[in-house]
Motif scaffolding. Structure first.
Motif, PDB file in Angstrom:
ATOM      1  N   UNK A  17       0.840  -1.194   0.000  1.00  0.00           N
ATOM      2  CA  UNK A  17       0.000   0.000   0.000  1.00  0.00           C
ATOM      3  C   UNK A  17       0.880   1.251   0.000  1.00  0.00           C
ATOM      4  N   UNK A  18       0.251   2.405  -0.245  1.00  0.00           N
ATOM      5  CA  UNK A  18       0.994   3.665  -0.246  1.00  0.00           C
ATOM      6  C   UNK A  18       1.625   3.927   1.119  1.00  0.00           C
ATOM      7  N   UNK A  19       0.911   3.579   2.193  1.00  0.00           N
ATOM      8  CA  UNK A  19       1.461   3.775   3.533  1.00  0.00           C
ATOM      9  C   UNK A  19       2.655   2.880   3.779  1.00  0.00           C
ATOM     10  N   UNK A  20       2.585   1.629   3.300  1.00  0.00           N
ATOM     11  CA  UNK A  20       3.705   0.709   3.476  1.00  0.00           C
ATOM     12  C   UNK A  20       4.931   1.194   2.710  1.00  0.00           C
ATOM     13  N   UNK A  21       4.700   1.733   1.512  1.00  0.00           N
ATOM     14  CA  UNK A  21       5.818   2.276   0.733  1.00  0.00           C
ATOM     15  C   UNK A  21       6.446   3.465   1.456  1.00  0.00           C
ATOM     16  N   UNK A  22       5.606   4.321   2.019  1.00  0.00           N
ATOM     17  CA  UNK A  22       6.122   5.492   2.720  1.00  0.00           C
ATOM     18  C   UNK A  22       6.943   5.081   3.946  1.00  0.00           C
ATOM     19  N   UNK A  23       6.445   4.089   4.696  1.00  0.00           N
ATOM     20  CA  UNK A  23       7.181   3.616   5.876  1.00  0.00           C
ATOM     21  C   UNK A  23       8.537   3.040   5.478  1.00  0.00           C
ATOM     22  N   UNK A  24       8.553   2.256   4.400  1.00  0.00           N
ATOM     23  CA  UNK A  24       9.813   1.672   3.943  1.00  0.00           C
ATOM     24  C   UNK A  24      10.783   2.756   3.506  1.00  0.00           C
ATOM     25  N   UNK A  25      10.259   3.771   2.815  1.00  0.00           N
ATOM     26  CA  UNK A  25      11.111   4.863   2.345  1.00  0.00           C
ATOM     27  C   UNK A  25      11.680   5.656   3.523  1.00  0.00           C
ATOM     28  N   UNK A  26      10.846   5.973   4.486  1.00  0.00           N
ATOM     29  CA  UNK A  26      11.306   6.748   5.635  1.00  0.00           C
ATOM     30  C   UNK A  26      12.450   6.053   6.354  1.00  0.00           C
ATOM     31  N   UNK A  27      12.284   4.775   6.557  1.00  0.00           N
ATOM     32  CA  UNK A  27      13.301   4.014   7.286  1.00  0.00           C
ATOM     33  C   UNK A  27      14.630   4.040   6.550  1.00  0.00           C
ATOM     34  N   UNK A  28      14.598   3.805   5.241  1.00  0.00           N
ATOM     35  CA  UNK A  28      15.840   3.754   4.463  1.00  0.00           C
ATOM     36  C   UNK A  28      16.435   5.148   4.270  1.00  0.00           C
ATOM     37  N   UNK A  29      15.573   6.155   4.074  1.00  0.00           N
ATOM     38  CA  UNK A  29      16.075   7.511   3.876  1.00  0.00           C
ATOM     39  C   UNK A  29      16.814   8.004   5.110  1.00  0.00           C
ATOM     40  N   UNK A  30      16.293   7.725   6.274  1.00  0.00           N
ATOM     41  CA  UNK A  30      16.981   8.104   7.506  1.00  0.00           C
ATOM     42  C   UNK A  30      18.275   7.322   7.687  1.00  0.00           C
TER      43      UNK A  30
END
Length: 381
Positions: A17-30
């Motif tokens: 889902x869009x939320x799951x993609x956002x969570x994955x991105x946040x974790x890796x971006x940080x």
């Protein structure tokens, strides 16, 4: 060199889902942000790869094209993200904007858009009686604030020249500036244009281009029943104005409650300390006590009541804020030793003391204590 699959890069399933993609991105971006990995080229490359993947997959149309054609959908001038330029990312501050902007309830514009001008918040203090806190009340307060200038309708410009303004050279029209403070980038409204992104050419003669003027306002505040000392009431939009197109600030009303001569409060519980004469505590009886709502209640005092004992009056306390529940009232008795005795009173007390010495069962606590004292000294000898 072939690019990695965007879903694999983010560690997300293709049906995420869009939320799951956002969570994955946040974790890796940080994790891989260059500000957290200075000098690490591999981390910087991974950061760019993660951002490129998320730029495609967060957009529904781009994601649909990628799911159908893969990387080919964005090659040869396609609509893809292309190479990610870290210099345009804005540093770690942008990551925090994306992650926490909505969560923190930011009223300014997000992303790279112009910041919305927001008026200042105001604090006001009011003091009420305990009975007003019990019943609830309305209070009129006067606050010094800023309102939109009537002469220029909050534009800051002279009436004949209201559209005449230039892009602010300090912020480039963004309305906000950033400054590095150690590890973080701090963002604030532009001090030159006040967050509007524009500089007025011909300022209003009344407000001198500020778009607002100082004024005293009267407001009626509704204090709910059950409010506690130190409660803060927020009135949205009742703070300082921000000019035309801006968003007004908020008014925060801090409530303090004056001490009461009879009652003390502990949350929803009311405490009332009632002094008793020795004869009342010894013989027992009935006393009448006041209640916070203005009524009276009778309390039966058993014979032999000791100082500090409490008696409970159910549902005679405060209402629980935003609830139908109501607390209790506790009567705490304090047995008072008489002072300034008359001759007759002294004679009676001396007779009583003689009787008490012969019949110690009337004071079991005192007798028990002194019995232990005798045992203590006997054991010493």
């Amino acid at each position: 060199m072939a690019k990695n699959d965007y879903y694999t890069t983010l560690g997300a399933a293709r049906d995420a889902s869009a939320d799951d993609l956002k969570k994955a991105y946040r974790k890796l971006a940080m994790q891989f942000h260059p500000d957290r990995n200075p000098g690490d080229k591999a981390a910087e490359a991974k950061f760019k790869e993660v951002n490129e993947a998320y730029e495609i997959l967060k957009d529904e149309q781009k994601r649909a094209a990628y799911d159908r054609y893969g990387h080919a959908a964005f090659e040869n001038g396609g609509a893809g993200a292309g190479g990610f330029d870290f210099s345009q990312a804005g540093g770690l501050g942008d990551i925090f904007d994306q992650m926490f902007g909505d969560f923190m309830g930011r009223r300014g514009g997000g992303g790279g858009g112009r910041a919305t001008r927001v008026g200042g918040d105001i604090r006001a203090n009011i003091e009420i009686d305990l009975s007003e806190a019990y019943f609830g009340t309305k209070s009129t307060i006067k606050v010094q604030t800023r309102v939109n200038c009537d002469a220029c309708d909050g534009t800051g410009s002279e009436a004949k020249d209201r559209a005449a303004s230039d892009t602010c050279s300090t912020c480039g029209g963004m309305g906000k500036v950033r400054a590095q403070q150690g590890f973080f980038l701090v963002e604030r409204s532009c001090p030159t244009c006040g967050g509007s992104g524009r500089v007025i050419r011909n300022p209003c003669r009344v407000c001198h281009g500020q778009a607002t003027v100082a004024r005293e306002r009267s407001l009626q505040i509704t204090v709910p029943s059950g409010v506690e000392d130190g409660t803060r009431i927020r009135l949205t939009g009742e703070g300082e104005a921000a000019g035309a197109g801006g968003q007004p600030g908020d008014l925060y009303v801090h409530i303090s409650i004056r001490p009461h001569a009879i009652f003390q409060r502990d949350g929803a519980t009311i405490l009332c300390r009632v002094p008793l004469r020795i004869s009342q505590a010894a013989l027992g009886g009935e006393i009448e006590v006041p209640v916070i709502d203005g009524s009276r209640a009778k309390v039966k005092i058993p014979a032999g009541t000791q100082s500090g004992e409490q008696f409970r009056l159910r549902s005679k306390g405060f209402s629980v804020l935003r609830s139908a529940a109501r607390g209790d009232m506790y009567i705490q008795v304090a047995v008072e030793t008489p002072q300034h005795l008359t001759r007759r009173q002294r004679e009676l007390l001396e007779e009583f003391e003689q009787e008490a010495t012969q019949h110690a069962k009337g004071s079991p606590e005192a007798e028990g204590f002194f019995a232990k004292v005798r045992e203590f000294f006997d054991g010493k000898s």
